[in-house]
Design an enzyme around this catalytic site. Structure first.
Site, PDB file in Angstrom:
ATOM      1  CB  THR A 115      -0.920   0.009   1.231  1.00 34.41           C
ATOM      2  OG1 THR A 115      -1.726  -1.170   1.221  1.00 34.41           O
ATOM      3  CG2 THR A 115      -1.833   1.233   1.211  1.00 34.41           C
ATOM      4  CE1 TYR A 126       2.135   7.206   4.741  1.00 42.83           C
ATOM      5  CE2 TYR A 126       1.596   9.167   3.454  1.00 42.83           C
ATOM      6  CZ  TYR A 126       1.380   7.827   3.766  1.00 42.83           C
ATOM      7  OH  TYR A 126       0.420   7.117   3.074  1.00 42.83           O
TER       8      TYR A 126
END
Length: 290
Positions: A115, A126
């Site tokens: 993912t 991130y």
């Protein structure tokens, strides 16, 4: 197709939906969690899965020794929204899945389903950590060692999501009827996709795999972009909130993406289409919160 799936992030928002879908399809499911994880999202299916507490495992290889893992579905992630250090973000988004990827190669796991995010890797830690792991997976797949699927998610939402997520946060504040909700100008456009549509896309991709060991990339969204202003205004109308929307009170963040939507042609070729439109999705969240 009956296989053994190892799911990371299984107690989280997306992971729990993936687990429930796999169980419903009659698959063997193994999940990784922490001993202190909240399993409320999985209460209805825990008796149908096998779980391991990763904080109590001496060696992740035990999971692969105990059963042959055909597919790893990696949904665990750290956004860095709770003040986590860069090292913590990288532990979850890079070091942890890399351990699993190397074990997958060692134990002849067929597929690693990753993912990923549609965001630019230059946006934050991130996004950078997610992109770096994807590049590692692409390298291994390019060497013919594993089938690596990269699902690049647009803005996913749905009921029971964390209130740190934008859609959930906005709806929650509107339902609380706070005096004022401070927002950016809201001109940036996003592709909002309901979690059930994401899970169905994952399943459609998995059902269309062969034995080839290669790198595959899919953008997962609706293919349509909606402005933040339009979404928030729609949510206010649905909630009948009295909250004043203060558009422009918050500056855009550095490197803000102003327009993003998925190219879903590859998913459409597999026979997938999103089913939940934005209004229906927001109404479902609002209804679940009553």
């Amino acid at each position: 197709m009956k296989k053994c799936f190892l799911v990371t992030g299984a107690t989280g928002f997306l992971g729990s939906h993936v687990v429930k879908k796999l169980v419903a399809e009659g698959q063997n499911v193994v999940l990784l969690k922490r001993s202190f994880s909240n399993i409320s999202r999985l209460a209805s299916v825990m008796k149908n899965v096998k779980s391991y507490d990763i904080d109590k495992l001496d060696d992740f290889a035990q999971v692969f020794d105990d059963q042959h893992i055909d597919v790893i579905i990696h949904t665990a992630t750290c956004y860095g929204r709770q003040g986590e250090a860069v090292e913590q973000i990288y532990d979850v988004n890079l070091h942890f899945p890399l351990k699993l990827l190397e074990l997958a190669l060692r134990f002849n796991t067929d597929t690693f389903f990753n993912t990923d995010t549609i965001l630019s890797k230059y946006l934050n830690w991130y996004a950078l950590s997610k992109k770096q792991f994807s590049e590692i997976g692409q390298q291994f797949a390019g060497q013919g060692k594993i089938n690596f699927i990269d699902a690049k998610l647009e803005h996913m939402y749905g009921e029971d999501d964390a209130n740190t997520k934008f859609v959930t946060y906005v709806i929650e504040k509107l339902q609380e009827n706070i005096d004022e909700l401070k927002l950016t100008k809201g001109e940036q456009c996003r592709d909002f996709i309901y979690v059930d549509d994401v899970v169905e896309a994952y399943w459609k991709i998995l059902c269309n795999q062969n034995e080839d060991k290669k790198y595959q990339q899919y953008e997962v969204g609706t293919g349509k972009a909606v402005s933040i202003k339009e979404l928030v205004t729609l949510a206010k109308s649905i909630t009948k909130s009295q909250t004043r929307l203060a558009f422009g009170a918050v500056p855009y963040r550095e490197n803000e993406i102003m327009d993003s939507k998925a190219n879903i042609e590859s998913l459409q070729k597999l026979g997938w289409q999103p089913r939940m439109d934005l209004e229906a999705g927001i109404r479902k969240i609002v209804g679940a919160g009553k």
